[in-house]
Design a protein around this motif. Structure first.
Motif, PDB file in Angstrom:
ATOM      1  N   GLY B  72     -58.383 -50.429  43.470  1.00 29.44           N
ATOM      2  CA  GLY B  72     -57.235 -49.745  43.175  1.00 29.44           C
ATOM      3  C   GLY B  72     -56.649 -50.776  42.030  1.00 29.44           C
ATOM      4  O   GLY B  72     -56.127 -50.210  41.130  1.00 29.44           O
ATOM      5  N   ARG B  75     -58.532 -50.230  38.751  1.00 22.74           N
ATOM      6  CA  ARG B  75     -58.216 -49.028  38.525  1.00 22.74           C
ATOM      7  C   ARG B  75     -56.746 -49.000  37.523  1.00 22.74           C
ATOM      8  O   ARG B  75     -56.402 -48.054  37.098  1.00 22.74           O
ATOM      9  CB  ARG B  75     -58.255 -47.945  39.449  1.00 22.74           C
ATOM     10  CG  ARG B  75     -59.404 -47.622  39.863  1.00 22.74           C
ATOM     11  CD  ARG B  75     -60.280 -46.969  38.978  1.00 22.74           C
ATOM     12  NE  ARG B  75     -61.784 -46.788  39.657  1.00 22.74           N
ATOM     13  CZ  ARG B  75     -62.936 -47.213  39.487  1.00 22.74           C
ATOM     14  NH1 ARG B  75     -62.812 -48.069  38.443  1.00 22.74           N
ATOM     15  NH2 ARG B  75     -63.760 -47.212  40.016  1.00 22.74           N
ATOM     16  N   GLN B  76     -56.305 -50.159  37.426  1.00 26.50           N
ATOM     17  CA  GLN B  76     -54.981 -50.440  36.871  1.00 26.50           C
ATOM     18  C   GLN B  76     -53.854 -49.259  37.195  1.00 26.50           C
ATOM     19  O   GLN B  76     -52.850 -49.095  36.642  1.00 26.50           O
ATOM     20  CB  GLN B  76     -55.057 -50.374  35.415  1.00 26.50           C
ATOM     21  CG  GLN B  76     -56.069 -51.011  34.612  1.00 26.50           C
ATOM     22  CD  GLN B  76     -55.724 -52.685  34.767  1.00 26.50           C
ATOM     23  OE1 GLN B  76     -54.350 -52.990  34.960  1.00 26.50           O
ATOM     24  NE2 GLN B  76     -56.470 -53.528  34.238  1.00 26.50           N
ATOM     25  N   THR B  77     -53.982 -48.971  38.676  1.00 27.90           N
ATOM     26  CA  THR B  77     -53.242 -48.007  39.117  1.00 27.90           C
ATOM     27  C   THR B  77     -51.719 -48.835  39.548  1.00 27.90           C
ATOM     28  O   THR B  77     -50.667 -48.267  39.359  1.00 27.90           O
ATOM     29  CB  THR B  77     -53.653 -47.612  40.500  1.00 27.90           C
ATOM     30  OG1 THR B  77     -54.787 -47.111  40.229  1.00 27.90           O
ATOM     31  CG2 THR B  77     -52.650 -46.335  40.904  1.00 27.90           C
ATOM     32  N   ALA B  79     -50.144 -50.874  37.778  1.00 25.15           N
ATOM     33  CA  ALA B  79     -49.172 -51.025  36.236  1.00 25.15           C
ATOM     34  C   ALA B  79     -48.142 -49.854  36.349  1.00 25.15           C
ATOM     35  O   ALA B  79     -46.920 -50.002  35.973  1.00 25.15           O
ATOM     36  CB  ALA B  79     -50.116 -50.897  35.228  1.00 25.15           C
ATOM     37  N   ALA B  80     -48.607 -48.853  36.564  1.00 28.11           N
ATOM     38  CA  ALA B  80     -47.651 -47.445  36.615  1.00 28.11           C
ATOM     39  C   ALA B  80     -46.826 -47.367  37.803  1.00 28.11           C
ATOM     40  O   ALA B  80     -45.649 -46.751  37.658  1.00 28.11           O
ATOM     41  CB  ALA B  80     -48.607 -46.088  36.481  1.00 28.11           C
ATOM     42  N   LEU B  81     -47.175 -48.077  38.624  1.00 30.63           N
ATOM     43  CA  LEU B  81     -46.469 -48.024  40.052  1.00 30.63           C
ATOM     44  C   LEU B  81     -45.447 -49.197  40.101  1.00 30.63           C
ATOM     45  O   LEU B  81     -44.476 -49.051  41.002  1.00 30.63           O
ATOM     46  CB  LEU B  81     -47.200 -48.002  41.260  1.00 30.63           C
ATOM     47  CG  LEU B  81     -48.266 -46.901  41.460  1.00 30.63           C
ATOM     48  CD1 LEU B  81     -49.172 -47.307  42.675  1.00 30.63           C
ATOM     49  CD2 LEU B  81     -47.408 -45.648  41.772  1.00 30.63           C
ATOM     50  N   ARG B  82     -45.679 -50.243  39.347  1.00 33.20           N
ATOM     51  CA  ARG B  82     -44.671 -51.162  39.302  1.00 33.20           C
ATOM     52  C   ARG B  82     -43.219 -51.087  39.149  1.00 33.20           C
ATOM     53  O   ARG B  82     -42.445 -51.754  39.985  1.00 33.20           O
ATOM     54  CB  ARG B  82     -45.151 -52.273  38.683  1.00 33.20           C
ATOM     55  CG  ARG B  82     -46.277 -53.380  39.122  1.00 33.20           C
ATOM     56  CD  ARG B  82     -46.387 -54.652  38.490  1.00 33.20           C
ATOM     57  NE  ARG B  82     -47.357 -55.497  39.203  1.00 33.20           N
ATOM     58  CZ  ARG B  82     -47.588 -56.249  40.219  1.00 33.20           C
ATOM     59  NH1 ARG B  82     -46.310 -56.258  40.713  1.00 33.20           N
ATOM     60  NH2 ARG B  82     -48.755 -56.622  40.672  1.00 33.20           N
TER      61      ARG B  82
END
Lengths: 286, 690
Positions: B72, B75-77, B79-82
């Protein structure tokens, strides 16, 4: 949505990433220009509350938003490096984001469909993320930012690494949604700003160098832009900044930026946005 | 949240590494269980064997979690969730829940196999079912959760190369490797084991894999605490990893790691005094402890005073805490009063009944009290500790009456080299015992006087048992036995094993065999089988013999009846000389000095072969006719000429009288036995010399 950033400071250890930066954002599409390490991403993260600032304030619609709670709740964000779990399908990935954005389940399917249509990924809905090209994944990132129809969209380097076709697609998407959202796009590719944005902010070393329309930025390079054949470069008065090398009439020419008078062989040229940008960020060197 | 969980679940199932890894673990334990199930007589043995593979679960989920969570991240996921409040935490929670579910399925499969093995027992004994469930939760699911939390924490907080190194470090710490290394590096002056005790989450060591029918699989609070502590610690790192940048965030790992190190160091300095270190957790030390106890050389010294009454208040949680008052017949008029109290119990105070603190000395298991006021009539001992293999904690209790878990008059050998069942002070005493414990199914040999908490009665001693036991009446005898039944030691390398024990039949057989031997020796034995037989509780590495106390018997799981009768007979006080000799390694001078006793013991042992295995006796008698160290042939001659009763009685009196210094030749001569043809036949020069 109106955002006022006043004297914002952010340090990482001893390094000041933002140094008393002030700007304002209202409706429209804003381009945030600056070289690598200027503080563009740091500014965006401070706006979204990912980072806590060390000084200054952020005011959103007249209300102080020190932790970015107001903005993050009404913002769609595409980070600089976006990816998603490769095992999920495009639709599942958007459903994941929709859940985390607390979009009601009943509305979620419709919202996902709308966003997929906007970014032209409808036909890929059942494809796994791992099977998408880089440009498609970037469009998926735009789609997740559009989920919930937020009033503010923040895109961090959205066209970096994309081929011309994908970059054109991105510009078309922005054009399609610009009237419904305030958009902030950070990039160091001036061409993208030129086409998409109606207002530009230039930051460098954590400070705001200039803010205004494209024309306002261009004016910073008034009288400072020259072109001449490459072979004549030795005759130039220093200092100057070599902006570009291009071919014209079968001969190699250079485009320079200089504050001091230059010999006649250097013909003045009408400044572009890029010239204005370089004038602002390279001004000290000249 | 369900969507986050289910989508992470799809992710988990669609990834070949996580799916394959989980299936591999599931199949491994499933196949193991299925293969072991027909070989194991009960679920406890099955669980005990499977627990040895616990490090495989730890390793498996450590790396699975690391892979799943780090994927996870890669996949840099995030960054968008932060920017989304709580989104990252929900994602992590969803990932943890998926991994936890995978681990739970494996634990449930193990639980299912175990319950299936003992399905009828589990139906009738909820305690056994609950025990199996707790063991599965702790030793399979709990350990897996710890591994999941640890692997995910490493994934969230470190880069790839460092992450792999940290994973290897965790493998080292949480598998028996660290305990083995600490044990091997320790010296008598510096025991390093407590430093790594904080990480000792396994129930078995590589050398020792066992279960105790009455105690079950150890799952004391200390191991629960360790697993819970580390799981929460690593989970806090998960959520710290999802927190926004702050001054605290930068320092929290340092605080947490410092806390861990301090706790571990505290355990070393505190030498297991704090609340984290208690329980029956010395499986690895017990065999060597028993061996060293058996090798110690000291003598039995019966008390020349009598204790008329014991009033005991016992509290059993992590250890035994006791206040025991011993009333001395005639008052404290002597200069010194020796008692025996197992060395694992630490004396906190010794007072007389007038409130005077009494000076005393303690050496190994012997404590000697020096009264200061001759008007005093009783001594009160306050102590706490552990009896090691004689366990007492909130999971189970095994304190048999022959073990000095309360101060016993005189000096008693703890272990002869063959067993713990050495003679006790056989004089009757009044006992008033109150027991406070959460251990289930507490049983005392004394009659209950107050709702299962207070027990009073007269006996030579008292026994306590608790745990996975049950008391049921069979054929007029109340048998206290493990729920899963006694040990069934099957055939090993072609040697016939012992069948399961039928305590009632064994007690009746024991009564008959004991009576027969007593009759032969001309002494009195029990007049009837006991009302209560304790077949619960075990010592390691071997089970002790039957012991016939005045009001209850302690049964052995070994079922060679006549030998058990002999062993029980030998716990009579008159056999003290024998127990001072048995199993002791002696130097040459001691051998010469004890020649008389050694001879007596050899004579008695040879006679007992006649009682226990007549066929072997006759073979030995005819085969060893000319062996000067063997008395089989002379005994055979004596029995043939004078009869069993006469010989048995004579030899019994010979061994039980320390003042009898005759040689065997003199003994047989006095019996009127013609020893012609044996090595003991008279010679012309010296009729009575060996």
């Amino acid at each position: 949505m109106q955002i006022e950033v006043n004297n914002l400071t952010k340090k990482f250890g001893k390094k000041k990433a933002l140094d008393g930066l002030s700007l304002s954002i209202e409706e429209g599409v804003y381009g945030l220009l600056g070289p690598n390490g200027a503080g563009k991403t740091t500014l965006m993260c401070c706006l979204l509350g990912v980072y806590n600032s060390n000084g200054g304030s952020i005011v959103v619609d007249g209300k102080a938003d020190p932790k970015g709670a107001l903005l993050s709740a009404h913002c769609g964000y595409l980070p600089q490096h976006f990816d998603m779990f490769h095992e999920l399908t495009v639709a599942e990935a958007l459903r994941y984001f929709a859940t985390l954005k607390k979009i009601p389940r009943a509305k979620g399917a419709e919202e996902i469909g709308r966003c997929l249509r906007t970014v032209n990924l409808e036909e890929e809905a059942k494809k796994r993320v791992g099977a998408l090209s880089g440009g498609m994944r970037r469009r998926l990132g735009i789609a997740q930012a559009l989920l919930g129809d937020p009033p503010l969209l923040i895109f961090d380097e959205p066209t970096a690494g994309l081929d011309p076709e994908e970059r054109m697609r991105f510009k078309n998407i922005i054009a399609a949604v610009r009237h419904r959202h305030t958009i902030l796009i950070s990039t160091h590719i001036v061409d993208d700003i030129d086409v998409i944005c109606n207002r530009v902010m230039v930051i460098d070393r954590g400070k705001l160098c200039a803010q205004g329309t494209k024309g306002d930025i261009c004016r910073y390079a008034d009288g400072r832009v020259f072109t001449l054949p490459r072979e004549q470069e030795a005759s130039l008065n220093r200092p100057y900044y070599l902006e570009n090398v291009f071919e014209e009439g079968g001969q190699e020419h250079i485009r320079i930026l200089s504050q001091i008078p230059q010999p006649a062989v250097a013909r003045p040229a009408a400044p572009t946005l890029e010239d204005g940008y370089f004038a602002l960020v390279r001004g000290e060197d000249l | 949240m369900w969507t986050v969980f289910s989508l992470n679940g799809r992710r988990y199932l669609r990834n070949p590494v996580t799916l394959g890894g989980s299936l591999l673990l599931f199949l491994l334990f499933g196949l193991l269980s299925a293969n072991l199930l027909p070989q194991m007589p009960n679920g406890l043995q099955l669980l005990g064997r499977l627990a040895a593979f616990q490090p495989v679960l730890l390793l498996g989920f450590l790396f699975l979690s690391y892979f799943f969570v780090s994927t996870g991240r890669r996949r840099q996921t995030e960054a968008a969730l932060r920017p989304l409040p709580g989104a990252l935490a929900k994602q992590l929670l969803g990932q943890f829940a998926v991994l936890a579910l995978a681990a739970l399925l494996i634990a449930l499969s193990i639980f299912g196999f175990t319950v299936w093995t003992d399905r009828s027992l589990c139906r009738s004994n909820p305690l056994l079912l609950w025990h199996y469930w707790k063991v599965c939760c702790l030793d399979f699911w709990g350990v897996s959760l710890l591994a999941i939390a640890a692997g995910g924490a490493v994934a969230l907080l470190s880069q790839k190369a460092l992450g792999v190194s940290l994973l290897l470090l965790l493998v080292f710490l949480f598998t028996p490797v660290s305990q083995e290394l600490a044990a091997d590096l320790s010296t008598p002056q510096a025991n390093l084991s407590p430093l790594v005790d904080l990480f000792a989450i396994q129930v078995n060591s590589p050398q020792t894999s066992f279960y105790l029918p009455s105690y079950g699989i150890p799952n004391e609070p200390v191991r629960w605490l360790r697993v819970l502590f580390f799981t929460l610690l690593f989970l806090s790192l998960w959520f710290w990893g999802s927190a926004r940048t702050s001054r605290l965030k930068g320092r929290l790992p340092a605080f947490l790691l410092s806390g861990c190190a301090l706790l571990s160091l505290g355990g070393y300095l505190g030498q297991r005094q704090n609340g984290l270190y208690y329980g029956y957790d010395r499986q690895r030390a017990v065999p060597s402890l028993v061996s060293s106890l058996g090798a110690e050389t000291y003598s039995n010294e019966p008390a020349d005073f009598a204790v008329t009454r014991y009033t005991a208040d016992l509290t059993i949680h992590g250890q035994l805490s006791a206040t025991v008052c011993a009333e001395i017949e005639g008052g404290l008029t002597a200069a010194a009063y020796p008692f025996t109290l197992y060395r694992g119990y630490r004396l906190e105070s010794v007072e007389d009944d007038l409130g005077n603190p009494l000076p005393h000395t303690v050496e190994r298991d012997y404590l000697t009290v020096f009264p200061t006021d001759s008007r005093a009539t009783a001594i009160t001992f306050t102590y706490r500790g552990n009896g090691d293999m004689f366990y007492s904690n909130s999971q189970g209790v095994y304190l048999p009456g022959y073990f000095p878990f309360y101060p016993m008059p005189g000096k008693k050998i703890l272990h002869t080299g063959e067993g713990f069942t050495t003679p006790i002070d056989a004089r009757p005493k009044q006992f008033d015992v109150t027991v406070h414990t959460q251990a289930p199914n507490l049983v005392c040999s004394l009659p209950s006087a107050e709702g299962g908490v207070r027990f009073t009665g007269e006996s030579d001693t008292f026994s306590l048992a608790a745990g996975l036991i049950q008391a049921e009446e069979k054929g007029g005898i109340t048998v206290v036995r493990p729920i899963v039944g006694a040990v069934d030691q099957g055939d090993t390398f072609g040697v016939e094993g012992f069948p399961p024990l039928d305590e009632t039949a064994a007690a009746r057989q024991m009564f008959e065999d004991y009576q027969a031997l007593a009759r032969l020796c001309g002494v009195e034995g029990p007049t009837s089988p006991p009302a209560t037989v304790f077949s619960a509780g075990e010592t390691l590495p071997m089970s002790d013999h039957w012991y016939l106390f005045q009001d209850h018997w302690r049964a052995s799981s070994l079922t060679s009846p006549r030998y058990n009768a002999i062993a029980a007979f030998q716990t009579r006080p008159e056999f003290l000389p024998l127990h001072t000799f048995y199993g002791k390694s002696m130097n040459a001078a001691q051998v010469m000095e004890s020649a008389g006793l050694r001879t007596k013991v050899a004579l008695w042992d040879n006679l007992m072969v006649h009682y226990n295995r007549p066929g072997r006796f006759f073979d030995a008698a005819l085969g060893d006719r000319y062996d000067p160290e063997s008395y089989y042939y002379p005994l055979l001659l004596a029995i043939n000429q004078k009869g069993e009763e006469s010989v048995y009685r004579s030899v019994y009196q010979y061994i039980s009288d320390p003042g009898d210094t005759r040689t065997p030749r003199q003994l047989f001569a006095d019996l009127g036995v013609d020893l012609a043809g044996s090595v003991l036949q008279p010679v012309e020069e010296d009729s009575y010399a060996d």
